[in-house]
Design a protein around this motif. Sequence first.
Motif, PDB file in Angstrom:
ATOM      1  N   THR A  32       4.193   0.453   6.149  1.00 26.35           N
ATOM      2  CA  THR A  32       3.766   0.785   4.786  1.00 26.35           C
ATOM      3  C   THR A  32       2.261   0.554   4.610  1.00 26.35           C
ATOM      4  OG1 THR A  32       4.556  -1.392   4.037  1.00 26.35           O
ATOM      5  CG2 THR A  32       6.022   0.492   3.665  1.00 26.35           C
ATOM      6  N   ALA A  33       1.671  -0.362   5.387  1.00 27.94           N
ATOM      7  CA  ALA A  33       0.208  -0.516   5.366  1.00 27.94           C
ATOM      8  C   ALA A  33      -0.441   0.773   5.877  1.00 27.94           C
ATOM      9  CB  ALA A  33      -0.225  -1.704   6.230  1.00 27.94           C
ATOM     10  N   ALA A  34       0.114   1.330   6.944  1.00 27.71           N
ATOM     11  CA  ALA A  34      -0.398   2.596   7.482  1.00 27.71           C
ATOM     12  C   ALA A  34      -0.281   3.705   6.432  1.00 27.71           C
ATOM     13  CB  ALA A  34       0.356   2.973   8.754  1.00 27.71           C
ATOM     14  N   ARG A  63      17.713  -2.719   4.442  1.00 32.25           N
ATOM     15  CA  ARG A  63      17.187  -2.729   3.064  1.00 32.25           C
ATOM     16  C   ARG A  63      16.788  -4.128   2.639  1.00 32.25           C
ATOM     17  NH1 ARG A  63      18.006   1.444  -0.455  1.00 32.25           N
ATOM     18  NH2 ARG A  63      18.508   0.029  -2.160  1.00 32.25           N
ATOM     19  N   GLU A  64      17.556  -5.117   3.072  1.00 29.72           N
ATOM     20  CA  GLU A  64      17.214  -6.494   2.706  1.00 29.72           C
ATOM     21  C   GLU A  64      15.859  -6.885   3.294  1.00 29.72           C
ATOM     22  OE1 GLU A  64      19.367 -10.722   3.412  1.00 29.72           O
ATOM     23  OE2 GLU A  64      20.672  -9.000   2.988  1.00 29.72           O
ATOM     24  N   GLN A  65      15.657  -6.516   4.568  1.00 28.83           N
ATOM     25  CA  GLN A  65      14.361  -6.789   5.214  1.00 28.83           C
ATOM     26  C   GLN A  65      13.242  -6.011   4.518  1.00 28.83           C
ATOM     27  OE1 GLN A  65      14.004  -9.062   7.876  1.00 28.83           O
ATOM     28  NE2 GLN A  65      11.892  -8.822   7.164  1.00 28.83           N
ATOM     29  N   ALA A  66      13.514  -4.743   4.231  1.00 30.39           N
ATOM     30  CA  ALA A  66      12.492  -3.896   3.591  1.00 30.39           C
ATOM     31  C   ALA A  66      12.071  -4.476   2.247  1.00 30.39           C
ATOM     32  CB  ALA A  66      13.023  -2.473   3.413  1.00 30.39           C
ATOM     33  N   ALA A  67      13.049  -4.936   1.466  1.00 31.95           N
ATOM     34  CA  ALA A  67      12.745  -5.443   0.121  1.00 31.95           C
ATOM     35  C   ALA A  67      11.707  -6.564   0.179  1.00 31.95           C
ATOM     36  CB  ALA A  67      14.027  -5.928  -0.547  1.00 31.95           C
ATOM     37  N   GLN A  68      11.732  -7.329   1.260  1.00 37.10           N
ATOM     38  CA  GLN A  68      10.780  -8.438   1.384  1.00 37.10           C
ATOM     39  C   GLN A  68       9.402  -7.973   1.853  1.00 37.10           C
ATOM     40  OE1 GLN A  68      12.364 -11.615   3.856  1.00 37.10           O
ATOM     41  NE2 GLN A  68      14.426 -11.124   3.130  1.00 37.10           N
ATOM     42  N   ASP A  69       9.364  -6.887   2.633  1.00 30.27           N
ATOM     43  CA  ASP A  69       8.144  -6.570   3.392  1.00 30.27           C
ATOM     44  C   ASP A  69       7.329  -5.384   2.891  1.00 30.27           C
ATOM     45  OD1 ASP A  69       8.945  -8.588   5.039  1.00 30.27           O
ATOM     46  OD2 ASP A  69       9.606  -7.299   6.691  1.00 30.27           O
ATOM     47  N   PRO A 345       3.212  -8.184   0.420  1.00 28.24           N
ATOM     48  CA  PRO A 345       4.584  -7.797   0.779  1.00 28.24           C
ATOM     49  C   PRO A 345       5.503  -7.839  -0.445  1.00 28.24           C
ATOM     50  CG  PRO A 345       3.692  -9.271   2.423  1.00 28.24           C
ATOM     51  CD  PRO A 345       2.660  -9.189   1.329  1.00 28.24           C
ATOM     52  N   GLY A 346       6.288  -6.811  -0.611  1.00 26.93           N
ATOM     53  CA  GLY A 346       7.181  -6.719  -1.763  1.00 26.93           C
ATOM     54  C   GLY A 346       6.599  -5.895  -2.903  1.00 26.93           C
ATOM     55  N   SER A 347       5.347  -5.413  -2.761  1.00 32.53           N
ATOM     56  CA  SER A 347       4.754  -4.629  -3.861  1.00 32.53           C
ATOM     57  C   SER A 347       5.305  -3.206  -3.912  1.00 32.53           C
ATOM     58  CB  SER A 347       3.224  -4.615  -3.778  1.00 32.53           C
ATOM     59  OG  SER A 347       2.803  -4.034  -2.569  1.00 32.53           O
ATOM     60  N   GLY A 348       6.049  -2.815  -2.895  1.00 38.57           N
ATOM     61  CA  GLY A 348       6.707  -1.504  -2.932  1.00 38.57           C
ATOM     62  C   GLY A 348       8.098  -1.619  -3.533  1.00 38.57           C
TER      63      GLY A 348
END
Length: 352
Positions: A32-34, A63-69, A345-348
């Motif tokens: 997501t940084a990219a 999804r759980e991992q994504a929510a954090q990152d 992380p988590g701003s998305g």
Amino acid sequence: MTETITLPGLIDVHTHLRVPGGEHKEDFRTGTAAALAGGITTILGMPNTSPPLSTPEELAAAREQAAQDILCDVGLFAGASPEMIDQLPACAPQAAALKIYLNDTFGPLRVEDVPTLAACFATWPRHKMIAMHAEKQSVAVGIGLAAAYNRPVHFCHISRREEIELIAQAKAQGLPVTCEVTPHHLFLTEADAARLGPLGDMRPLLGTPSDVAALWEHLDETVDCIATDHAPHTLAEKRSDTPPPGVIGLETSLPLMMTAVQQNRLTLNRLIELMHHNPRRIFNLPEQSDTAVTVALTPNSITNQMVQSKCGWTPFHGTEVLAKVQKVMLRGEVLFEDGRILAKPGSGKLLS
Ligand code: NCD
Ligand code: ZN
């Protein structure tokens, strides 16, 4: 003073974020940084992970991992797998869309039999898209399924003259088909593949000058979206005896396409349709309020050093472009400015 233009938050419906199982290539934060560095604020992640996103459990864990990152908005594809086809309906609430691989590429996901295809079309909810990796005559299979089931099909990374012409023909008959093309298939040819070796190897392979010309000829009419197929692999993997196919693209897509606008190869309005309005409409993605991308119209070289993706290299290293992403604002917050990621992380937001 450098001229700037402002665009809406761009959308890339084809990225590989490598969670789970490929976190040494990319993870939700670096992917997501990219995206942000490339002026892209919504991405869809592909399911060819290890294990693949083909069960509700795998989707929930990712999804759980994504929510954090995640730093920008992310949706995930569910992947059709013959062994787990009965689980598809249960996957749907957690997935932005369904991906079916009809041809060989990186990862084990593949569908080669009609009963599995029929199950996908019969059981996947009608309001969610079915996207297909279909090359050569497989495009005709996808068009046939769209017609037989009277439901939309989106074709990933169309790269050949014969394929884009077939899709133009299907659209002329009123069939509900859409397609994306990647910047690498628009800006590189098989001559670049020879120069780049494994760094220019991806599926579909780079095309002939005639294939590339056909994609540009159809950019105003037949092509619906620009999508990157951002597919990171490490340099060590690419230099190994069994190099995996795939190249990144999130950070270079907008600079390359804006350069084409500067060179009058397409209009700015068309770029916004291909990179914002059409992907949003086709995949039914939410609007982002207070979101804008500022692009400086200035000469710039793409280099491996600027890459935010974990893999650290791009097939466009050394390419001169005429645009640079200056600033990205998502929901009122500046998340990227002057080459620096400011997002936490988590701003998305995670899309369902
Ligand atoms: C992709 C990958 O590495 O996951 N590789 C590629 O060459 N495009 C898989 C894919 O999208 O086909
Ligand atoms: Zn892909």
